[in-house]
Design an enzyme around this catalytic site. Sequence first.
Site, PDB file in Angstrom:
ATOM      1  N   GLU A  83      38.968  46.350  26.919  1.00 12.62           N
ATOM      2  CA  GLU A  83      39.637  47.563  27.365  1.00 12.62           C
ATOM      3  C   GLU A  83      40.145  48.394  26.188  1.00 12.62           C
ATOM      4  OE1 GLU A  83      39.478  48.474  30.341  1.00 12.62           O
ATOM      5  OE2 GLU A  83      38.915  46.599  31.364  1.00 12.62           O
ATOM      6  N   CYS A 147      46.973  43.012  34.834  1.00  7.84           N
ATOM      7  CA  CYS A 147      46.309  43.000  33.522  1.00  7.84           C
ATOM      8  C   CYS A 147      46.716  44.224  32.711  1.00  7.84           C
ATOM      9  CB  CYS A 147      44.788  42.965  33.688  1.00  7.84           C
ATOM     10  SG  CYS A 147      44.143  41.434  34.360  1.00  7.84           S
ATOM     11  N   HIS A 171      38.567  41.702  29.980  1.00 11.69           N
ATOM     12  CA  HIS A 171      38.325  41.423  31.390  1.00 11.69           C
ATOM     13  C   HIS A 171      37.033  40.640  31.553  1.00 11.69           C
ATOM     14  CE1 HIS A 171      41.113  44.505  33.449  1.00 11.69           C
ATOM     15  NE2 HIS A 171      41.396  43.302  33.916  1.00 11.69           N
TER      16      HIS A 171
END
Length: 215
Positions: A83, A147, A171
Amino acid sequence: MSILVTGFDPGRDDVNASAALVTSLRDDLPADLSPLRSQLHFAILPLSSRELRGAILAQIVACRPRFCVLTGQARGREKINLERLATNLKDFDSPDVDGCQPRGELIESAGPAAFRSTLPGQQEMVERLNEQGIPAALSNHGGNHLCNQLLYQMLYWTRQNGAGVRCGLVHIPPLPVQAQTQWPETPVMPLAMTRIALTSILLALAAQSAEGVTL
């Protein structure tokens, strides 16, 4: 140099892919990571919006990491995703383990709209994973559940405290057993593959630290 690796507790479910991954690495460290054994720290965090910040900060105090690799499962994704961003928003599609389901709330009332991940070399990590035959990509949206909250709170804390911790969120898709028992429509990735992927990421961080790269 130390590295903290975290996953999420299964909560009400029998399995959480991130907990399975982190526990597997902790209990059966791959040979490639053996030289880093004393530098790696593993933790399973609660699926609780209220308790999450305290839990991760306790781990930071305990092991004083240079890098923090946060892992979480992402239903519906078919690749390992690193991310790029954490947004200042809690907008839960489902309640956490305490029954809490914030909708459209700020994570930090005085925080900016978003932070960029500070984990170095993410593009190169993605390229390396794909070269290894592991589907991987950068992602610009880490969701608005726990998250994302975890990454945002870590980045906010390091900004406020001037800490040298570099943080990022990885992830991973659910495990095959989760498709069999919970989400038959979701893409999956076997634990053996996510182990290889995270091993590659951890080795890349260790190599950058050893080379004295300015982070």
